[in-house]
Design an enzyme around this catalytic site. Sequence first.
Site: not given
Lengths: 400, 268
Positions: A92, A114, A382
Amino acid sequence: MQLYDMPDARGHFGQFGGTFVAETLVEALEELRVMYEKYRHDPVFLAEYAYDLKHFVGRPSPIYHAKRLSEKVGGAQIYLKREDLNHTGAHKINNTIGQALLAKRMGKPRVIAETGAGQHGVATATIAARLGLECVVYMGSEDVKRQAPNVFRMKLLGATVVPVESGSKTLKDALNEAMRDWVTNVHNTFYIIGTVAGPHPYPMMVRDFQAVIGIEAKEQMIEMVGRQPDAVVACVGGGSNAMGIFYPYIDVPNVRLIGVEAAGLGMETGKHAAPLTANSPVGVLHGNRTYLMQDADGNIIETHSVSAGLDYPGVGPEHAWLKDIKRAEYVAITDDEAMAAFHNLCRTEGIIPALESSHALAYAEKLAKTMSKDQIILVNLSGRGDKDINTVAKLANITL
Amino acid sequence: MSRIQTVFTTLKQQGKTALIPYITAGDPHPKHTVNLMHTLVKHGADMIELGVPFSDPMADGPVIQRASERALVHKVGLTAVLDMVKTFRETNQTTPIILMGYANPIEAIGAAVFADRAKAADVDGVITVDYPPEECGNFVQQLRSRDIDPVFLLSPTTEPKRVELIVNQASGFVYYVSLKGVTGAANLDIVEVSERVASIRKQTNLPVGVGFGIRDAATAKATAKIADAVVVGSRMVQTIEASTEDNLLSNVATLMDELKAAVNAAGE
């Protein structure tokens, strides 16, 4: 030469994508679109982004040959792109740095985000702290409960976490609430969306910032084994880590691209978060047109997944497009299968994967069995699973 | 002439401004909606904006979102809303009904099917919050070919060039959103609204309605002086939310009387 050239000037991937927003947001999105166009090829901006990726995030993230796992599974060799080793523990941060640098240039002192699993919230809070920006993170109250460690991390980093009590109290509702904040405070606020969804230019911009994953992987595979993998496997909620690793491979022939959705309690139960696998109808949500889990009245239905990060009823519009043009395949993995893969990686390789990434691992194991030993599967690992230990313990009836 | 046009023309001749209350269909319970609509008309509604419940009402504040949630408990979807309009029309053939909602319920049945059903229910106008003119394809045409007015929103941030684009698609009236933010948000800056409405009038002859932030007699009166229609949404829904089955209709009637007196006083 890049053959694949999507989206169009207004953010459409065929019938998908676009800018389906209330008039109150049109101007803000236009400002963002113009500024992103201005900076996306700007050498100074890109150099600053690259510097942070190297020195703050620790990129490039390595590729690791999971030999013991491959041997245990039997079949193709499984390689892992180690996004779990990034600063903050997931992919991220690649995107939040890019958007936060853009926010700085646009003179916006406040960023909002969010978050579902909390990884995007942590990544936003992190870069906000580093750049001295005010940060507010919206998080469904259900997710606040199941991802408590990440809530605390965000607070440590100086962010305000706002629990969202509306709707299903998960990621989609957090996104609604962040959009409402943005409409109200657009003069001083930049909305850092964490996935390849939302209105144009977000799906394109987030993809571009995440594409560093695939760009590195293409070079690293050549260095390591002298060729590209036979298949690239990544989990898909909104789909940012998958788009990041898929995008640079779209034009590379003979590399299968496989997105793994969350089948939750099983596709047949309806309690899942797999709109592509379920052949859900096309609809409009969160500013774009895509495949959406919905009822006959067009209301969005509640999703289920053991992993908060995949618990989303839609999917990024570019994945919808890649499915339609058959460049990528989409499959789904149940909660139980993901849990088994989670434990398997812990025990065989000494890596604790995120529950999201465990979905990709579980499918890679299934696929590997059908392939030969000289074939290669590259899994986008990830994120790391530290944030999930409470969930895993609870499922095993263990009190920490 | 469409019902919406007729109302605006008649009021203009009388030097009056239209009062348009908003309620969410199915809130607080589907059995009350048609009665509520008749009460609104009896107490001065010149038109009714009827909200179509949606699971993810991104442009609405918490008050109207809760109304959607209350209605969705009873599975009030687009089809049920159109049935309510049909029932209302059995005894009222004059008050324009404007549906307000989001794109996905319309996409779920398709624009043409929706337009057919809306026509059959005798709907007069449709506001689709997240269908900007660039994205709504032939939706506008589908509505207009059935004499349903596509009503569009204009915001404080809409540039004059976009106003041009939007008023060329719109009919019936245009709806100026008087605040940055969601429905039910902060305070109204009446001077700014007045300047914006004047500037919109230079670009279109369509009537201009103003909504978002009108919550009492004072703001309704001030807005009525500059607009052709005053839309009251969150305040109406708050009143419904705070009522019991027994005083629901009387509370709504009291609020309407107060607003109607304020709107009419603006013309004196």
